[in-house]
Design a protein around this motif. Structure first.
Motif, PDB file in Angstrom:
ATOM      1  N   VAL A  29       0.856  -1.192   0.000  1.00  0.00           N
ATOM      2  CA  VAL A  29       0.000   0.000   0.000  1.00  0.00           C
ATOM      3  C   VAL A  29       0.887   1.235   0.000  1.00  0.00           C
ATOM      4  CG1 VAL A  29      -1.869   1.195   1.175  1.00  0.00           C
ATOM      5  CG2 VAL A  29      -1.689  -1.274   1.353  1.00  0.00           C
ATOM      6  N   ASN A  30       0.704   2.097  -0.967  1.00  0.00           N
ATOM      7  CA  ASN A  30       1.484   3.335  -1.104  1.00  0.00           C
ATOM      8  C   ASN A  30       2.992   3.056  -1.081  1.00  0.00           C
ATOM      9  OD1 ASN A  30      -0.942   4.691  -1.164  1.00  0.00           O
ATOM     10  ND2 ASN A  30      -0.844   5.334   0.957  1.00  0.00           N
ATOM     11  N   GLY A  31       3.409   1.967  -1.695  1.00  0.00           N
ATOM     12  CA  GLY A  31       4.823   1.624  -1.766  1.00  0.00           C
ATOM     13  C   GLY A  31       5.380   0.963  -0.516  1.00  0.00           C
ATOM     14  N   LEU A  32       4.544   0.736   0.503  1.00  0.00           N
ATOM     15  CA  LEU A  32       4.977   0.107   1.752  1.00  0.00           C
ATOM     16  C   LEU A  32       4.231  -1.214   1.939  1.00  0.00           C
ATOM     17  CD1 LEU A  32       4.593   3.253   4.040  1.00  0.00           C
ATOM     18  CD2 LEU A  32       6.740   2.361   3.149  1.00  0.00           C
ATOM     19  N   SER A  33       4.809  -2.107   2.741  1.00  0.00           N
ATOM     20  CA  SER A  33       4.085  -3.323   3.098  1.00  0.00           C
ATOM     21  C   SER A  33       2.911  -2.926   4.003  1.00  0.00           C
ATOM     22  CB  SER A  33       5.003  -4.306   3.810  1.00  0.00           C
ATOM     23  OG  SER A  33       5.307  -3.815   5.105  1.00  0.00           O
ATOM     24  N   LEU A  34       1.937  -3.819   4.130  1.00  0.00           N
ATOM     25  CA  LEU A  34       0.771  -3.526   4.957  1.00  0.00           C
ATOM     26  C   LEU A  34       1.182  -3.258   6.411  1.00  0.00           C
ATOM     27  CD1 LEU A  34      -2.341  -3.324   4.992  1.00  0.00           C
ATOM     28  CD2 LEU A  34      -2.379  -5.730   5.628  1.00  0.00           C
ATOM     29  N   ASP A  35       2.165  -4.033   6.929  1.00  0.00           N
ATOM     30  CA  ASP A  35       2.631  -3.838   8.306  1.00  0.00           C
ATOM     31  C   ASP A  35       3.302  -2.482   8.487  1.00  0.00           C
ATOM     32  OD1 ASP A  35       1.728  -6.288   9.232  1.00  0.00           O
ATOM     33  OD2 ASP A  35       3.536  -7.326   8.549  1.00  0.00           O
ATOM     34  N   ALA A  36       4.086  -2.063   7.501  1.00  0.00           N
ATOM     35  CA  ALA A  36       4.760  -0.761   7.595  1.00  0.00           C
ATOM     36  C   ALA A  36       3.758   0.381   7.446  1.00  0.00           C
ATOM     37  CB  ALA A  36       5.841  -0.650   6.525  1.00  0.00           C
ATOM     38  N   TRP A  37       2.747   0.193   6.607  1.00  0.00           N
ATOM     39  CA  TRP A  37       1.767   1.254   6.342  1.00  0.00           C
ATOM     40  C   TRP A  37       0.861   1.487   7.551  1.00  0.00           C
ATOM     41  CZ3 TRP A  37      -3.703   0.873   4.836  1.00  0.00           C
ATOM     42  CH2 TRP A  37      -4.240   2.093   4.430  1.00  0.00           C
ATOM     43  N   LEU A  38       0.357   0.414   8.172  1.00  0.00           N
ATOM     44  CA  LEU A  38      -0.567   0.551   9.296  1.00  0.00           C
ATOM     45  C   LEU A  38       0.108   0.442  10.658  1.00  0.00           C
ATOM     46  CD1 LEU A  38      -3.784  -1.282   8.118  1.00  0.00           C
ATOM     47  CD2 LEU A  38      -3.519   1.125   8.590  1.00  0.00           C
ATOM     48  N   GLY A  39       1.376   0.052  10.694  1.00  0.00           N
ATOM     49  CA  GLY A  39       2.089  -0.015  11.964  1.00  0.00           C
ATOM     50  C   GLY A  39       1.433  -0.958  12.950  1.00  0.00           C
ATOM     51  N   GLY A  40       1.112  -0.472  14.147  1.00  0.00           N
ATOM     52  CA  GLY A  40       0.548  -1.306  15.193  1.00  0.00           C
ATOM     53  C   GLY A  40      -0.966  -1.376  15.212  1.00  0.00           C
ATOM     54  N   LEU A  41      -1.621  -0.907  14.173  1.00  0.00           N
ATOM     55  CA  LEU A  41      -3.087  -0.897  14.137  1.00  0.00           C
ATOM     56  C   LEU A  41      -3.595  -2.265  13.660  1.00  0.00           C
ATOM     57  CD1 LEU A  41      -3.455   2.625  12.475  1.00  0.00           C
ATOM     58  CD2 LEU A  41      -3.656   2.078  14.889  1.00  0.00           C
ATOM     59  N   GLU A  42      -3.572  -3.248  14.560  1.00  0.00           N
ATOM     60  CA  GLU A  42      -3.891  -4.634  14.202  1.00  0.00           C
ATOM     61  C   GLU A  42      -5.331  -4.802  13.728  1.00  0.00           C
ATOM     62  OE1 GLU A  42      -1.669  -7.031  13.902  1.00  0.00           O
ATOM     63  OE2 GLU A  42      -0.116  -5.644  14.574  1.00  0.00           O
ATOM     64  N   ALA A  43      -6.278  -4.108  14.354  1.00  0.00           N
ATOM     65  CA  ALA A  43      -7.685  -4.246  13.970  1.00  0.00           C
ATOM     66  C   ALA A  43      -7.904  -3.783  12.527  1.00  0.00           C
ATOM     67  CB  ALA A  43      -8.568  -3.440  14.921  1.00  0.00           C
ATOM     68  N   LYS A  44      -7.206  -2.714  12.137  1.00  0.00           N
ATOM     69  CA  LYS A  44      -7.339  -2.207  10.770  1.00  0.00           C
ATOM     70  C   LYS A  44      -6.692  -3.160   9.766  1.00  0.00           C
ATOM     71  CE  LYS A  44      -7.911   2.633  12.013  1.00  0.00           C
ATOM     72  NZ  LYS A  44      -8.948   2.250  12.913  1.00  0.00           N
ATOM     73  N   LYS A  45      -5.581  -3.804  10.162  1.00  0.00           N
ATOM     74  CA  LYS A  45      -4.939  -4.796   9.283  1.00  0.00           C
ATOM     75  C   LYS A  45      -5.877  -5.970   9.027  1.00  0.00           C
ATOM     76  CE  LYS A  45      -0.308  -3.967  11.009  1.00  0.00           C
ATOM     77  NZ  LYS A  45       0.801  -4.547  11.749  1.00  0.00           N
ATOM     78  N   LEU A  46      -6.549  -6.435  10.087  1.00  0.00           N
ATOM     79  CA  LEU A  46      -7.501  -7.533   9.929  1.00  0.00           C
ATOM     80  C   LEU A  46      -8.660  -7.120   9.030  1.00  0.00           C
ATOM     81  CD1 LEU A  46      -7.638  -8.970  13.560  1.00  0.00           C
ATOM     82  CD2 LEU A  46      -6.688 -10.073  11.539  1.00  0.00           C
ATOM     83  N   ARG A  47      -9.095  -5.862   9.169  1.00  0.00           N
ATOM     84  CA  ARG A  47     -10.203  -5.352   8.354  1.00  0.00           C
ATOM     85  C   ARG A  47      -9.817  -5.315   6.879  1.00  0.00           C
ATOM     86  NH1 ARG A  47     -15.083  -4.010   9.259  1.00  0.00           N
ATOM     87  NH2 ARG A  47     -16.050  -2.136   8.459  1.00  0.00           N
ATOM     88  N   VAL A  48      -8.574  -4.921   6.583  1.00  0.00           N
ATOM     89  CA  VAL A  48      -8.096  -4.874   5.199  1.00  0.00           C
ATOM     90  C   VAL A  48      -8.022  -6.283   4.615  1.00  0.00           C
ATOM     91  CG1 VAL A  48      -6.068  -4.393   3.777  1.00  0.00           C
ATOM     92  CG2 VAL A  48      -6.856  -2.695   5.410  1.00  0.00           C
ATOM     93  N   LYS A  49      -7.570  -7.247   5.419  1.00  0.00           N
ATOM     94  CA  LYS A  49      -7.396  -8.628   4.944  1.00  0.00           C
ATOM     95  C   LYS A  49      -8.689  -9.432   4.932  1.00  0.00           C
ATOM     96  CE  LYS A  49      -2.659  -9.005   6.647  1.00  0.00           C
ATOM     97  NZ  LYS A  49      -1.802  -9.697   7.622  1.00  0.00           N
ATOM     98  N   GLN A  50      -9.766  -8.905   5.477  1.00  0.00           N
ATOM     99  CA  GLN A  50     -11.019  -9.641   5.634  1.00  0.00           C
ATOM    100  C   GLN A  50     -11.570 -10.226   4.328  1.00  0.00           C
ATOM    101  OE1 GLN A  50     -14.141  -7.363   7.455  1.00  0.00           O
ATOM    102  NE2 GLN A  50     -15.350  -9.166   7.954  1.00  0.00           N
TER     103      GLN A  50
END
Length: 130
Positions: A29-50
């Motif tokens: 996302v925006n040239g970054l991995s999902l972990d680098a883009w969202l950082g510690g926002l685990e709930a948002k990462k799960l929402r993106v991967k849903q």
């Protein structure tokens, strides 16, 4: 099944442009991995991967996306919508799985505008009796 698919997702004032290709499950996302883009926002990462988890496509497709407008919450939800739409364009049979989960519908809720004579959209000034 197409080889490269494009879809757009929207939420609030955020827009996500999503390109989906067959691959190994990498999300950029925006040239970054999902972990680098969202950082510690685990709930948002799960929402993106849903959408990928529900359709069991999390290890079969790569996603490259660009987002703009709004904050991380709106962008994450826009990305979720865009991924769901891209999956349906990639394989139309996945719509039967995604639609009951509510991922094909754009969330139309936006911030209400401020009205004249009010402090916010509906909040009035404090009443003074004397």
């Amino acid at each position: 099944m197409a080889t490269k698919v494009y879809a757009t997702g929207r939420r609030k004032s955020s827009v996500a442009k999503v390109w989906l290709t067959p691959g190994s499950g990498k999300i950029t996302v925006n040239g970054l991995s999902l972990d680098a883009w969202l950082g510690g926002l685990e709930a948002k990462k799960l929402r993106v991967k849903q959408p990928l988890a529900v359709t069991k496509q999390d290890t079969t497709v790569d996603i490259v996306a660009s987002t703009n407008g709004g904050g991380f919450g709106g962008q994450a939800d826009a990305l979720r919508h865009g991924i769901a739409r891209a999956l349906v364009a990639y394989d139309a049979s996945l719509k039967a799985v995604l639609k009951p989960e509510g991922m094909m519908t754009r969330d139309a809720r936006v911030v209400e505008r401020k009205k004249p004579g009010k402090r916010k959209a509906r909040r009035s000034r404090q009443f003074s009796k004397r």
